[in-house]
Design a protein around this motif. Structure first.
Motif, short mmCIF file in Angstrom:
data_model
loop_
_atom_site.label_atom_id
_atom_site.label_comp_id
_atom_site.label_asym_id
_atom_site.label_seq_id
_atom_site.Cartn_x
_atom_site.Cartn_y
_atom_site.Cartn_z
N GLY A 24 25.79 -20.92 0.63
CA GLY A 24 24.65 -21.32 -0.05
C GLY A 24 25.16 -21.71 -1.66
O GLY A 24 25.79 -21.44 -2.05
N LEU A 25 24.47 -22.14 -1.55
CA LEU A 25 23.82 -22.01 -3.89
C LEU A 25 22.43 -21.39 -3.74
O LEU A 25 21.56 -21.85 -3.39
CB LEU A 25 23.85 -23.21 -4.20
N ASP A 41 15.80 -16.97 -10.13
CA ASP A 41 15.25 -16.86 -9.15
C ASP A 41 15.50 -16.30 -7.75
O ASP A 41 17.51 -17.31 -7.41
CB ASP A 41 14.20 -18.31 -8.59
N PRO A 42 15.40 -16.05 -6.84
CA PRO A 42 16.06 -15.27 -5.70
C PRO A 42 15.65 -16.52 -4.28
O PRO A 42 15.37 -16.14 -3.30
CB PRO A 42 15.35 -13.82 -5.19
N VAL A 43 16.56 -17.81 -4.35
CA VAL A 43 16.20 -18.69 -3.53
C VAL A 43 17.61 -19.62 -3.58
O VAL A 43 18.27 -19.00 -4.68
CB VAL A 43 14.85 -19.49 -4.19
N TYR A 44 17.64 -20.23 -2.52
CA TYR A 44 18.87 -20.88 -2.34
C TYR A 44 17.91 -22.25 -2.20
O TYR A 44 17.50 -23.18 -2.06
CB TYR A 44 19.47 -20.59 -0.95
N ARG A 45 19.18 -23.10 -3.22
CA ARG A 45 19.42 -24.66 -3.31
C ARG A 45 19.34 -25.39 -1.93
O ARG A 45 18.55 -25.67 -1.53
CB ARG A 45 20.36 -25.36 -4.21
N PHE A 46 20.62 -24.61 -1.03
CA PHE A 46 21.01 -25.33 0.48
C PHE A 46 21.83 -25.00 1.06
O PHE A 46 22.51 -23.52 -0.19
CB PHE A 46 20.99 -27.06 0.20
N PHE A 47 22.35 -24.84 2.21
CA PHE A 47 22.75 -24.02 2.98
C PHE A 47 24.54 -25.33 3.07
O PHE A 47 23.65 -26.58 3.60
CB PHE A 47 22.53 -23.56 4.08
N LEU A 48 25.26 -24.64 3.40
CA LEU A 48 26.26 -25.61 3.93
C LEU A 48 26.80 -24.76 5.42
O LEU A 48 26.96 -24.04 5.37
CB LEU A 48 27.50 -26.08 3.37
N LYS A 49 26.57 -25.64 6.62
CA LYS A 49 26.79 -25.20 7.42
C LYS A 49 28.45 -25.51 8.39
O LYS A 49 28.20 -26.72 8.28
CB LYS A 49 25.37 -25.30 8.47
N ARG A 109 26.03 -32.55 0.75
CA ARG A 109 26.68 -32.38 1.41
C ARG A 109 27.87 -32.62 2.10
O ARG A 109 27.54 -31.75 4.34
CB ARG A 109 25.27 -31.31 2.30
N GLU A 110 28.54 -33.33 2.17
CA GLU A 110 29.67 -34.25 3.60
C GLU A 110 30.78 -33.58 2.75
O GLU A 110 31.43 -32.97 1.42
CB GLU A 110 29.64 -35.15 3.25
N ARG A 111 31.72 -32.61 3.92
CA ARG A 111 33.24 -32.49 3.91
C ARG A 111 33.97 -33.20 3.20
O ARG A 111 34.13 -35.04 3.84
CB ARG A 111 33.61 -31.60 5.02
#
Length: 363
Positions: free
Chosen positions: A153-154, A159-167, A203-205
């Protein structure tokens, strides 16, 4: 950025359950903590040093950063707009080893700017990495129970928030994280013996590089164009284009530091031109057996360490183009663990031998 550790056990260890960190400081001998602006009065006169260096012992400006055993998570060179006398501001990110509180310090004044508490889902045995703009922490998150996929996660630093997740299944087993200098790429080391390069815009490998052991260092070139992961027990390395993720070539001996302009410099006066891997003379700024200790953000100044004996360390600031010296400082070797030049070119970060960190003003 590099996860580093200050203190007697080593700058990138981590909690007891963690995989090997990205980089560690050499073990430090026990030395007394130093006052803010001076070395201990009882420090013996350095033998074999030029008289011109002796005066620097009484004129050092050292700013303490904490007193506990700390992990250095990285430096965000673009985090501050700048203040008078400090046009190139930066934030320094540290935490207590394996702790859930990331502290962000002004890299010029040493003042604490804010503390970021890591949420409970963050894996504390993987050192976070700070983005170049200081806005985000890349963190490893608990594996998704339903799918077994690893997650990154970023996390915002304000602030206690995430920009996005990688899975991805390939993210399970993450052991190390590092941002590229421009913040658009994230390097991910895995304890199963590979390193990945991710494009944070899409958000790509982009690439997966396999090694024979755990990744020890996720290195980007100072200009951000090259990515070179190093693996435990392996001298050979694959050089990767950070923009495309494509391999640029294999290096028989990839150990060393990525330097400018387009160089890999290693022990024994070895230098390779990149991406070809062709041997080339050392640049002028590494003359005299100097060891690289980092560049400023414009890559016009470089800090080097000079060999003067086991008890003392001489740091010299040099011009990258000409190699001309711009200043010298002498410190006890056990005190100045793995010095690194900070982006402003006006300060260096050093370990104090007792677990804390100091900012050395280079004026």
């Amino acid at each position: 950025m590099l996860a580093l550790l200050a203190g007697s056990a080593g700058w990138p260890g981590a909690a007891a359950q963690s995989a090997p960190a990205v980089r560690t400081l050499p073990s430090a001998r026990s030395v007394p903590a130093l006052p803010v602006n001076a070395l201990p009065a009882a420090a013996p006169a350095p033998s074999g040093l030029p008289a011109s260096l002796l005066s620097s012992l009484s004129s050092l400006n050292l700013i303490p950063i904490g007193s506990e055993r700390l992990e250095v998570l990285g430096v965000a060179p673009d985090a501050l707009a700048g203040t008078p006398g400090n046009p190139q501001g930066a934030l320094l990110a540290v935490r207590g080893v394996g702790g859930n509180a990331v502290e962000l310090y002004d890299a010029a004044s040493g003042q604490l700017r804010r503390t970021v508490r890591l949420p409970p889902e963050v894996l504390l045995n993987v050192a976070p990495a700070i983005s170049p703009d200081g806005r985000w922490l890349a963190v490893a998150i608990q594996t998704e129970a339903a799918t077994g996929e690893g997650r990154l996660g970023l996390l915002s630093t304000t602030d206690p928030v995430y920009r996005f997740f990688l899975k991805s299944a390939g993210l399970s087993g993450t052991s190390a994280l590092a941002f590229s200098p421009d913040g658009t790429r994230l390097a991910v080391g895995n304890r199963n013996g590979y390193a990945q390069l991710w494009n944070l815009d899409t958000r790509e490998r982009l690439s997966t590089v396999k090694g024979k052991g755990v990744p020890l260092n996720l290195a980007f070139s100072p200009d951000g164009k090259l990515f070179l992961p190093h693996f435990l027990g392996q001298k050979s390395a694959t050089l990767i284009s950070a923009s495309t993720g494509q391999p640029l070539g294999a290096l028989v001996d990839g150990s060393g530091e990525l330097a400018v302009p387009g160089l890999l410099v290693g022990a024994g006066g070895r230098a390779l031109a990149l991406p070809s891997g062709t041997p080339t003379p050392l640049p002028a700024y590494l003359a005299g057996g100097a060891v690289l200790a980092g560049f400023d953000r414009q890559r016009t100044r470089v800090l080097v360490q000079l060999p003067v004996g086991p008890e003392w360390l001489v740091l010299e600031l040099r011009d990258v183009l000409t190699g001309a010296p711009l200043g010298q400082w002498v410190l006890p070797a056990a005190f100045a663990n793995a010095p690194r030049l900070l982006p402003s070119g006006q300060h260096a970060l050093i370990g104090d031998g007792t677990g804390g960190l100091r900012l050395l003003t280079l004026k």
